[in-house]
Design an enzyme around this catalytic site. Structure first.
Site, PDB file in Angstrom:
ATOM      1  N   LYS A  45       0.849  -1.203   0.000  1.00 33.65           N
ATOM      2  CA  LYS A  45       0.000   0.000   0.000  1.00 33.65           C
ATOM      3  C   LYS A  45       0.883   1.251   0.000  1.00 33.65           C
ATOM      4  O   LYS A  45       2.088   1.175   0.281  1.00 33.65           O
ATOM      5  CB  LYS A  45      -0.903  -0.008   1.234  1.00 33.65           C
ATOM      6  CG  LYS A  45      -0.148   0.024   2.565  1.00 33.65           C
ATOM      7  CD  LYS A  45      -1.054  -0.298   3.739  1.00 33.65           C
ATOM      8  CE  LYS A  45      -0.255  -0.338   5.034  1.00 33.65           C
ATOM      9  NZ  LYS A  45      -1.053  -0.883   6.147  1.00 33.65           N
ATOM     10  N   ARG A 146     -10.628  -0.189  15.184  1.00 38.09           N
ATOM     11  CA  ARG A 146     -10.496   0.693  14.028  1.00 38.09           C
ATOM     12  C   ARG A 146     -11.372   0.149  12.902  1.00 38.09           C
ATOM     13  O   ARG A 146     -12.301   0.798  12.472  1.00 38.09           O
ATOM     14  CB  ARG A 146      -9.011   0.740  13.637  1.00 38.09           C
ATOM     15  CG  ARG A 146      -8.615   1.860  12.748  1.00 38.09           C
ATOM     16  CD  ARG A 146      -7.130   1.846  12.459  1.00 38.09           C
ATOM     17  NE  ARG A 146      -6.694   0.609  11.836  1.00 38.09           N
ATOM     18  CZ  ARG A 146      -5.491   0.395  11.335  1.00 38.09           C
ATOM     19  NH1 ARG A 146      -4.561   1.346  11.422  1.00 38.09           N
ATOM     20  NH2 ARG A 146      -5.166  -0.748  10.772  1.00 38.09           N
ATOM     21  N   TYR A 281      16.657  29.154   9.433  1.00 39.45           N
ATOM     22  CA  TYR A 281      15.442  29.883   9.795  1.00 39.45           C
ATOM     23  C   TYR A 281      15.271  29.967  11.309  1.00 39.45           C
ATOM     24  O   TYR A 281      15.526  29.000  12.038  1.00 39.45           O
ATOM     25  CB  TYR A 281      14.212  29.184   9.224  1.00 39.45           C
ATOM     26  CG  TYR A 281      13.993  29.467   7.747  1.00 39.45           C
ATOM     27  CD1 TYR A 281      13.793  30.766   7.309  1.00 39.45           C
ATOM     28  CD2 TYR A 281      13.984  28.431   6.833  1.00 39.45           C
ATOM     29  CE1 TYR A 281      13.584  31.037   5.958  1.00 39.45           C
ATOM     30  CE2 TYR A 281      13.769  28.689   5.483  1.00 39.45           C
ATOM     31  CZ  TYR A 281      13.573  29.996   5.057  1.00 39.45           C
ATOM     32  OH  TYR A 281      13.373  30.249   3.734  1.00 39.45           O
ATOM     33  N   MET A 329      12.731  23.974   3.180  1.00 36.35           N
ATOM     34  CA  MET A 329      11.980  23.286   2.125  1.00 36.35           C
ATOM     35  C   MET A 329      12.903  22.471   1.218  1.00 36.35           C
ATOM     36  O   MET A 329      12.589  21.339   0.849  1.00 36.35           O
ATOM     37  CB  MET A 329      11.199  24.301   1.284  1.00 36.35           C
ATOM     38  CG  MET A 329      10.321  23.652   0.242  1.00 36.35           C
ATOM     39  SD  MET A 329       9.466  24.841  -0.792  1.00 36.35           S
ATOM     40  CE  MET A 329       8.187  25.425   0.309  1.00 36.35           C
TER      41      MET A 329
HETATM   42  C1  LIG Z   1      -0.314  -2.001   6.714  1.00 35.25           C
HETATM   43  C2  LIG Z   1      -0.897  -3.300   7.140  1.00 35.25           C
HETATM   44  C3  LIG Z   1      -0.084  -4.404   7.388  1.00 35.25           C
HETATM   45  C4  LIG Z   1       1.425  -4.346   7.369  1.00 35.25           C
HETATM   46  O1  LIG Z   1       1.894  -3.882   8.603  1.00 35.25           O
HETATM   47  P1  LIG Z   1       3.474  -3.750   8.876  1.00 35.25           P
HETATM   48  O2  LIG Z   1       3.547  -3.286  10.272  1.00 35.25           O
HETATM   49  O3  LIG Z   1       3.967  -2.714   7.910  1.00 35.25           O
HETATM   50  O4  LIG Z   1       4.055  -5.088   8.627  1.00 35.25           O
HETATM   51  C5  LIG Z   1      -0.700  -5.607   7.677  1.00 35.25           C
HETATM   52  N1  LIG Z   1      -2.040  -5.704   7.744  1.00 35.25           N
HETATM   53  C6  LIG Z   1      -2.849  -4.651   7.532  1.00 35.25           C
HETATM   54  C7  LIG Z   1      -4.321  -4.820   7.606  1.00 35.25           C
HETATM   55  C8  LIG Z   1      -2.308  -3.413   7.227  1.00 35.25           C
HETATM   56  O5  LIG Z   1      -3.112  -2.368   7.014  1.00 35.25           O
END
Ligand SMILES: *Cc1c(COP(=O)(O)O)cnc(C)c1O
Length: 384
Positions: A45, A146, A281, A329
């Site tokens: 993802k 969640r 800055y 930046m």
């Molecule tokens: C992102 C995610 C993972 C992977 O988690 P990591 O900690 O990056 O290994 C596994 N399962 C679900 C549902 C996720 O959203």
């Protein structure tokens, strides 16, 4: 004028993300060996945590499936020619998304009543590709609060899903809240809750125990490496594939993981400053001695965290030096007084080989996940 209307074939840029395919495959093999009995869902993802999702799918040839968060991420992979199963890990958010997910043959996570209703209503749709059966993952909430159904609803939802024509195979999953903590009591609790919910679910129509016979998935990277009892039929690895440690207090190196992305840049200016001179800055940092300060290309517009503190580690010509003053930046400033041989053009590593991203993340009060995802389009990616 004509010479300026066509873009050059390559525009040099100082900030480069080198992605090591060898390190990617090494981490994959290490995680696969840690859970040898389980099928492997590689979580790619968010553009493979900033590394490039299409390149990830091509590099991780041993993965049994890929996990993405959004419909667009799954479609992008299909359009690029990825044929392996792709799981939409948050499922779909509208019937329009559902139609596209089915057309692009994406597997669904179902975690909410509205999604069950969406699937039930899609009976009426006459799109020919629509009811091609998919793998559907029923997500249970064992304490993350969640996504996922309350455990006492698992049986009812499973019965409704399994009779739908687009549900070719039902699987069951949950997600851990604290698997990154060694000896986490919460992980053990979540595992017990999951098992009891799945076992108590007996089917009306079969004498057997329906949900208990479904493939199950619980483990993220952290659980793969430290809770073998959670491995089950499918593991879901994300961060460890990219070479960052998923376990609090353990270095990636001590786990045998190798950094996949090395973010590097160059020194673009060097100056000698007297005692008491402010840098950057807000004039928030001042020299405490005569100092040599290197200005390095790379700032928050490239994905560096503006929360990186003075003292955050930077590798200049292969040696550690502290970042000083605020992140701008497009630039950072680094105190190289104690290094000889630094010059304009010296290579700088911001994280990756020689400088664990987990240490950089700690110096920004964040986690490697966020740094990796934040790398912007301005950075040139090289796949080695
Ligand atoms: C992102 C995610 C993972 C992977 O988690 P990591 O900690 O990056 O290994 C596994 N399962 C679900 C549902 C996720 O959203």
């Amino acid at each position: 004028m004509a010479t300026r209307t066509a873009a050059p074939s390559r525009i040099p840029t100082p900030v480069v993300a080198r992605v090591s395919l060898a390190a990617w495959r090494h981490n994959f093999a290490l995680l696969k060996a840690a859970a040898p009995q389980s099928r492997f869902l590689a979580v790619i993802k968010a553009n493979a945590y900033g590394h490039g999702a299409i390149e990830a799918a091509r590099a991780l040839t041993g993965a049994d499936a890929f996990g993405v968060a959004r419909l667009g991420e799954g479609v992008e992979l299909r359009v690029a020619g990825v044929t392996r199963p792709i799981v939409l890990m948050e499922g779909v958010f509208s019937s329009e998304e559902l139609a596209l997910a089915l057309r692009y043959e994406l597997d669904l996570v179902v975690h909410d009543e509205t999604q069950v209703v969406m699937l039930e209503k899609s009976f009426k749709v006459t799109d020919p590709g629509f009811n091609a059966p998919r793998v559907v993952w029923l997500k249970l909430d064992t304490g993350m609060s969640r996504l996922g159904f309350a455990l006492d609803r698992a049986r009812n939802v499973a019965e409704r899903l399994r009779i739908l024509p687009m549900v070719g195979e039902l699987r069951v999953m949950t997600h851990f809240a604290c698997a990154d903590e060694p000896e986490s009591a919460m992980t053990c609790e979540q595992l017990e809750l999951f098992d009891s919910a799945v076992k108590e679910t007996t089917s009306f129509s079969n004498s057997g125990n329906f949900l208990a016979s479904c493939h199950a998935s619980l483990a993220n990277s952290a659980a793969i490496l430290q809770f073998p009892s959670t491995h089950r039929d499918w593991v879901r690895a994300g961060i460890a594939l990219y070479g960052s440690s998923p376990i609090v207090g353990r270095s990636a190196e001590s786990l045998g993981l190798k950094p996949v992305m090395t973010l590097s840049s160059r020194v673009i200016a060097l100056r000698e400053l007297p005692l008491g001179q402010s840098v950057g800055y807000g004039a928030s940092w001042r020299t405490a001695r005569r100092s040599r300060i290197a200005t390095v290309a790379g700032g928050y517009a490239d994905g560096l965290s503006r929360h990186l503190r003075t003292g955050a580690p930077v590798l200049v010509g292969g040696r550690l030096a502290p970042l000083v003053g605020r992140v701008s930046m497009d630039m950072i400033t680094v105190d190289v007084t104690d290094l000889d041989d630094v010059h304009v053009g010296s290579e700088v590593v911001l994280w990756g080989e020689g400088l664990p991203i987990d240490e950089v993340a700690a110096a920004a009060g964040t986690i490697a996940y966020q740094l990796l995802c934040a790398v912007t389009h301005r950075v040139a990616f090289q796949y080695l």
